[in-house]
Scaffold this motif. Structure first.
Motif, short mmCIF file in Angstrom:
data_model
loop_
_atom_site.label_atom_id
_atom_site.label_comp_id
_atom_site.label_asym_id
_atom_site.label_seq_id
_atom_site.Cartn_x
_atom_site.Cartn_y
_atom_site.Cartn_z
N MET A 73 0.85 -1.13 -0.06
CA MET A 73 -0.04 0.01 0.03
C MET A 73 0.83 1.29 -0.04
N GLN A 74 1.93 1.32 0.74
CA GLN A 74 2.81 2.58 0.45
C GLN A 74 3.52 2.54 -0.69
N LEU A 75 3.86 1.48 -1.23
CA LEU A 75 4.40 1.39 -2.56
C LEU A 75 3.42 2.13 -3.74
N SER A 76 2.22 1.60 -3.52
CA SER A 76 1.04 1.94 -4.31
C SER A 76 0.79 3.37 -4.17
N GLU A 77 0.86 4.06 -2.99
CA GLU A 77 0.53 5.36 -2.71
C GLU A 77 1.40 6.08 -3.17
N SER A 78 2.72 5.82 -3.07
CA SER A 78 4.04 6.59 -3.76
C SER A 78 3.77 6.56 -5.14
N ALA A 79 3.41 5.37 -5.91
CA ALA A 79 3.28 5.35 -7.21
C ALA A 79 2.18 6.35 -7.83
N ILE A 80 0.95 6.17 -7.21
CA ILE A 80 -0.12 7.16 -7.71
C ILE A 80 0.12 8.46 -7.32
N GLY A 167 -7.17 -12.67 9.45
CA GLY A 167 -8.54 -12.51 9.95
C GLY A 167 -9.14 -11.35 9.30
N GLU A 168 -8.23 -10.14 9.10
CA GLU A 168 -8.65 -8.97 8.58
C GLU A 168 -8.46 -8.93 6.98
N THR A 169 -9.36 -8.07 6.50
CA THR A 169 -9.15 -7.85 4.93
C THR A 169 -7.93 -7.00 4.68
N LEU A 170 -6.82 -7.42 4.23
CA LEU A 170 -5.68 -6.88 3.83
C LEU A 170 -5.31 -6.98 2.33
N GLU A 341 -6.83 4.96 2.67
CA GLU A 341 -7.88 4.67 3.85
C GLU A 341 -7.42 3.34 4.39
N SER A 342 -6.89 2.27 3.39
CA SER A 342 -6.34 0.99 3.68
C SER A 342 -5.41 1.26 4.57
N LEU A 343 -4.24 2.22 4.53
CA LEU A 343 -3.20 2.58 5.53
C LEU A 343 -3.71 2.88 6.76
N ASN A 344 -4.57 3.93 6.86
CA ASN A 344 -5.37 4.02 8.31
C ASN A 344 -5.77 2.91 8.92
N ARG A 345 -6.55 2.19 8.04
CA ARG A 345 -7.25 0.95 8.78
C ARG A 345 -6.24 -0.09 9.33
N MET A 346 -4.82 -0.09 8.59
CA MET A 346 -4.08 -0.96 9.20
C MET A 346 -3.45 -0.67 10.45
N SER A 348 -5.17 0.38 12.86
CA SER A 348 -6.08 0.08 13.83
C SER A 348 -6.10 -1.51 13.90
N ILE A 349 -5.96 -2.05 12.74
CA ILE A 349 -5.75 -3.46 12.88
C ILE A 349 -4.38 -4.05 13.62
N GLU A 350 -3.32 -3.21 13.42
CA GLU A 350 -2.19 -3.37 14.16
C GLU A 350 -2.36 -3.41 15.59
N GLY A 351 -3.04 -2.45 16.18
CA GLY A 351 -3.47 -2.11 17.56
C GLY A 351 -4.28 -3.44 18.15
N ARG A 352 -5.15 -4.02 17.12
CA ARG A 352 -5.80 -5.37 17.58
C ARG A 352 -5.04 -6.42 17.66
N ILE A 353 -4.22 -6.48 16.69
CA ILE A 353 -3.11 -7.71 16.57
C ILE A 353 -2.40 -7.48 18.04
N THR A 354 -1.92 -6.29 18.21
CA THR A 354 -0.77 -5.87 19.33
C THR A 354 -1.65 -6.50 20.78
N ALA A 355 -2.78 -6.00 20.94
CA ALA A 355 -3.79 -6.16 22.09
C ALA A 355 -4.10 -7.76 22.29
N SER A 356 -4.20 -8.27 21.16
CA SER A 356 -4.64 -9.82 21.03
C SER A 356 -3.46 -10.60 21.72
N LYS A 357 -2.34 -10.25 20.98
CA LYS A 357 -0.86 -10.89 21.37
C LYS A 357 -0.50 -10.73 22.54
N LEU A 358 -0.73 -9.60 23.11
CA LEU A 358 -0.50 -9.39 24.60
C LEU A 358 -1.33 -9.91 25.72
#
Length: 407
Positions: A73-80, A167-170, A341-346, A348-358
Motif C-alpha cells: 500500500m505504501q508503494l502504491s500510494e507513492s506510485a499514484i 482475519g482482517e481484509t488486507l 484509507e487502507s493504510l489508516n485501517r492498518m 487500527s488492525i495493528e492495534g488489535r493484533i498487538t492487544a490480542s498478542k499481549l
C-alpha cells in the motif's frame, strides 16, 4: 512396636531421594524461569499455555500479513502520487497547447513532452512490489500487467485484488485495471463530441449538470441511453442550431447561435464556441467508465502532432484533452484515497493484533511462568530440609550392630 534397622535405612534413603527430586525440580524451574517445563508438571496449565502459544503464532502470522500489505500500500500510494504529479504536468501542457499564438512546431514539442509522460506512466503502472510481483497486478501476474501494443496499452493481468490470508481484509495488490483504465469519459455523467465530418471552427465544452433530477443519465440498464445531437445550419450568414434526441423528435428548433452561450436541455448545460459550419454537428451521450489514461494521452499526442489544424480543431482537442485528464485525475485520486484509507485501517488492525498478542502472552505467562521470589524461598526451604535429612541418615547409620559392638 519395633522398628527394624533395615526399615530405618530404607525410610531415610527414600526421604533423601524424595527431597533430592524436589530440589532437582525446583532447580530446573529456577533455571528455566518456568513452573511448567513438561506437561506432566501441570497438565491443565500446560494446556492453557499451549492454547496461548497457538494464539500468539496466529497473531504473528497476522502481523506478517499486515507488514506485507502495508509495504504494498505504501508503494502504491507513492506510485499514484508520482502519477498525479505527471498528470498535472500533462494538464499544464494541454493548457499551453491552447495558446492561439503557438505554431505546429511548438505544439509538437508539447506532444513530445506528453510522450515522455506516457512512458513514465507505463513504468509506474508496472511497478514491482519487491517480491516478484507487481503493485498493480490485480489478482496476480508473473509478468508486467500492462503491455504496450500497436492498439494501445492493454491490461494482461486479472482484475481485482489479492488478499492476505488473515482475519482482517488486507490487500497485497491494487486493481490496476480499475486504477488506470476505468476512468469516466466526458464530465463523468455525459460526454460531448464533435462529429468527425465537421468542417467549421466550432468546438463544444465538456458541460455540467444543472438539474440532476431531470437528467436522462445514467439510463436504466435495460434500455439504450438516449443520444442527443446539436445540428447547425448557416443560412444567409445567420447561424442557428437544433437539438434532436435519438435522431427523432426535435427538442430545440432553429435557435439563434451565440458563441459560448450555454445550451441547457434535460438538466444538462454545455456550450459551443467558435464558428460552426453549415451541417456541423455535435453529439451528447451517456458517459462510460472505460477511459484509459494511456488512450487519453495518445489522443492528446495525436492531436498535437497533427499539422494545419484550424483554431476550432485545436480548441476542441485541448478541451477534450483537459476533460479526459480531469476525469483521469479524479479516478486516480479516488484510488489514492482508497489506498490511504487502507493504510489508516492498518493502524487500527495493528492495534488489535498487538492487544490480542499481549492478552495471549499474559495468559501464557500466568499458566507457566515462575514466581521467582516464591520459588527461591521454596528452594531454600527444600535445601534446609535436604541437609536435615542427610544428618538424620548419618545418625541412622550409627545404629548398626557393628557400630554398637565397636562403641
Amino acid at each position: 512396636m519395633r522398628i527394624s534397622t533395615a526399615y530405618s535405612f530404607d525410610s531415610s534413603i527414600d526421604n533423601l531421594q524424595k527431597r533430592q527430586t524436589e530440589m532437582s525440580q525446583s532447580q530446573m524451574q529456577l533455571t528455566s524461569g518456568k513452573k511448567v517445563n513438561v506437561a506432566s508438571d501441570d497438565p491443565i496449565a500446560a494446556a492453557r499455555a499451549e492454547r496461548a502459544l497457538a494464539s500468539i503464532s496466529r497473531e504473528d502470522a497476522n502481523q506478517r500479513s499486515l507488514d506485507a500489505s502495508r509495504n504494498v500500500m505504501q508503494l502504491s500510494e507513492s506510485a499514484i502520487g508520482d502519477a498525479v504529479s505527471l498528470l498535472q504536468t500533462a494538464r499544464e501542457s494541454m493548457i499551453a497547447a491552447g495558446n492561439g499564438s503557438y505554431s505546429d512546431k511548438e505544439r509538437q514539442a508539447l506532444a513530445l513532452k506528453l510522450k515522455d509522460i506516457r512512458a513514465q506512466m507505463l513504468t509506474i503502472a508496472n511497478r514491482s512490489d519487491g517480491s516478484n510481483g507487481f503493485v498493480f497486478g490485480g489478482q496476480g501476474s508473473a509478468t508486467p500487467p500492462f503491455l504496450d501494443t500497436t492498439t494501445g496499452v492493454q491490461f494482461v493481468g486479472q482484475g481485482g485484488q489479492v488478499q492476505a490470508a488473515a482475519g482482517e481484509t488486507l490487500n497485497l495488490t491494487v486493481d490496476g485495471d480499475q486504477t488506470w483504465l476505468k476512468a469516466k469519459t466526458g464530465n463523468g455523467v455525459y460526454k460531448t463530441n464533435p462529429v468527425s465530418t465537421n468542417t467549421g471552427a466550432g468546438w463544444i465544452t465538456a458541460g455540467s449538470v444543472t438539474s440532476p433530477s431531470a437528467l436522462p443519465y445514467p439510463a436504466d440498464p435495460s434500455i439504450t441511453p438516449p443520444q442527443y445531437a446539436v445540428n447547425f445550419t448557416v443560412n444567409a450568414g445567420m447561424t442557428t442550431y437544433s437539438v434532436t434526441k435519438d435522431g427523432g423528435g426535435t427538442t430545440l428548433t432553429d435557435v439563434p447561435y451565440v458563441s459560448g452561450k450555454a445550451i441547457v436541455i434535460d438538466g444538462m448545460s454545455f456550450a459551443v464556441s467558435g464558428q460552426p459550419a453549415d451541417t456541423d454537428s455535435f453529439t451528447i451521450d451517456q458517459a462510460t467508465n472505460d477511459l484509459s489514461v494511456f488512450d487519453a494521452l495518445d489522443s492528446a499526442i495525436n492531436s498535437l502532432t497533427t499539422s494545419n489544424l484550424g483554431s476550432g480543431q485545436v480548441m476542441q482537442a485541448v478541451n477534450q484533452g483537459l476533460s479526459n485528464l480531469d476525469s483521469i485525475l479524479s479516478n486516480v485520486s479516488a484510488a489514492r484515497s482508497a489506498v490511504g484509507e487502507s493504510l489508516n485501517r492498518m493502524d487500527s488492525i495493528e492495534g488489535r493484533i498487538t492487544a490480542s498478542k499481549l492478552a495471549a502472552e499474559t495468559e501464557r505467562s500466568n499458566a507457566e511462568d515462575l514466581d521467582m521470589v516464591s520459588a527461591i524461598s521454596k528452594f531454600q526451604n527444600q535445601q534446609t530440609g535436604y541437609e536435615a535429612a542427610l544428618k538424620s541418615y548419618a545418625m541412622v547409620q550409627k545404629l548398626s550392630l557393628f557400630q554398637y559392638i565397636n562403641g
